[in-house]
Design a protein around this motif. Sequence first.
Motif, short mmCIF file in Angstrom:
data_model
loop_
_atom_site.label_atom_id
_atom_site.label_comp_id
_atom_site.label_asym_id
_atom_site.label_seq_id
_atom_site.Cartn_x
_atom_site.Cartn_y
_atom_site.Cartn_z
N ARG A 1 38.47 40.57 40.62
CA ARG A 1 38.49 39.10 40.57
C ARG A 1 39.81 38.59 40.00
NH1 ARG A 1 33.52 36.43 40.93
NH2 ARG A 1 31.76 37.85 41.14
N GLU A 2 40.28 39.21 38.94
CA GLU A 2 41.53 38.78 38.32
C GLU A 2 42.71 38.95 39.28
OE1 GLU A 2 42.17 37.32 35.35
OE2 GLU A 2 40.00 37.15 35.21
N ILE B 1 35.52 32.26 44.11
CA ILE B 1 35.19 33.59 44.60
C ILE B 1 33.69 33.63 44.82
CG2 ILE B 1 35.12 36.04 44.04
CD1 ILE B 1 37.71 35.62 42.46
N VAL C 1 32.03 39.76 45.77
CA VAL C 1 32.86 40.93 45.52
C VAL C 1 32.01 42.15 45.83
CG1 VAL C 1 34.18 42.22 43.82
CG2 VAL C 1 34.10 39.74 43.69
N TYR D 1 42.63 36.09 41.74
CA TYR D 1 43.12 34.85 41.15
C TYR D 1 44.65 34.83 41.10
CZ TYR D 1 38.52 33.23 39.60
OH TYR D 1 37.23 32.77 39.55
N ARG E 1 43.48 28.57 38.97
CA ARG E 1 42.21 29.31 39.01
C ARG E 1 41.03 28.39 39.28
NH1 ARG E 1 41.98 34.40 35.90
NH2 ARG E 1 44.12 35.11 35.77
N VAL F 1 36.92 41.07 48.54
CA VAL F 1 36.61 39.82 47.86
C VAL F 1 36.71 38.69 48.86
CG1 VAL F 1 37.25 38.32 45.94
CG2 VAL F 1 37.63 40.77 45.75
N TYR G 1 37.92 47.02 46.60
CA TYR G 1 36.92 45.95 46.62
C TYR G 1 37.31 44.93 47.68
CZ TYR G 1 35.09 47.69 42.22
OH TYR G 1 34.53 48.48 41.26
N GLU H 1 34.92 45.51 39.09
CA GLU H 1 34.76 44.23 39.78
C GLU H 1 35.49 43.09 39.07
OE1 GLU H 1 31.01 41.37 40.68
OE2 GLU H 1 30.74 43.49 41.18
N ASP H 2 35.48 43.09 37.75
CA ASP H 2 36.17 42.03 37.00
C ASP H 2 37.68 42.05 37.24
OD1 ASP H 2 33.81 41.05 35.93
OD2 ASP H 2 33.92 42.35 34.17
N GLY I 1 35.95 34.35 49.50
CA GLY I 1 35.77 33.07 48.84
C GLY I 1 36.54 31.99 49.56
#
Length: 58
Positions: A32-33, A52, A55, A36, A47, A6, A4, A28-29, A8
């Motif tokens: 994101r983690e 973000i 994605v 972070y 955080r 990402v 992915y 995708e989740d 931001g």
Amino acid sequence: MSTYTVSGQFQSRDGFQPFTKEVDAENEDLARERIYTTVGSQHNRKRTQIEIEEVTAA
């Protein structure tokens, strides 16, 4: 696992710094983690200081 991209921004002394990173994650989740945790540890940010924006699956 998929890759992915990402993108931001995070807070810094001079305002917001943009970033784009590629991570391997199952969904995708989790991507994101990972962002972070990675950006937070590299730049000593919480955080709430990381935004973000996008994605996408690479």
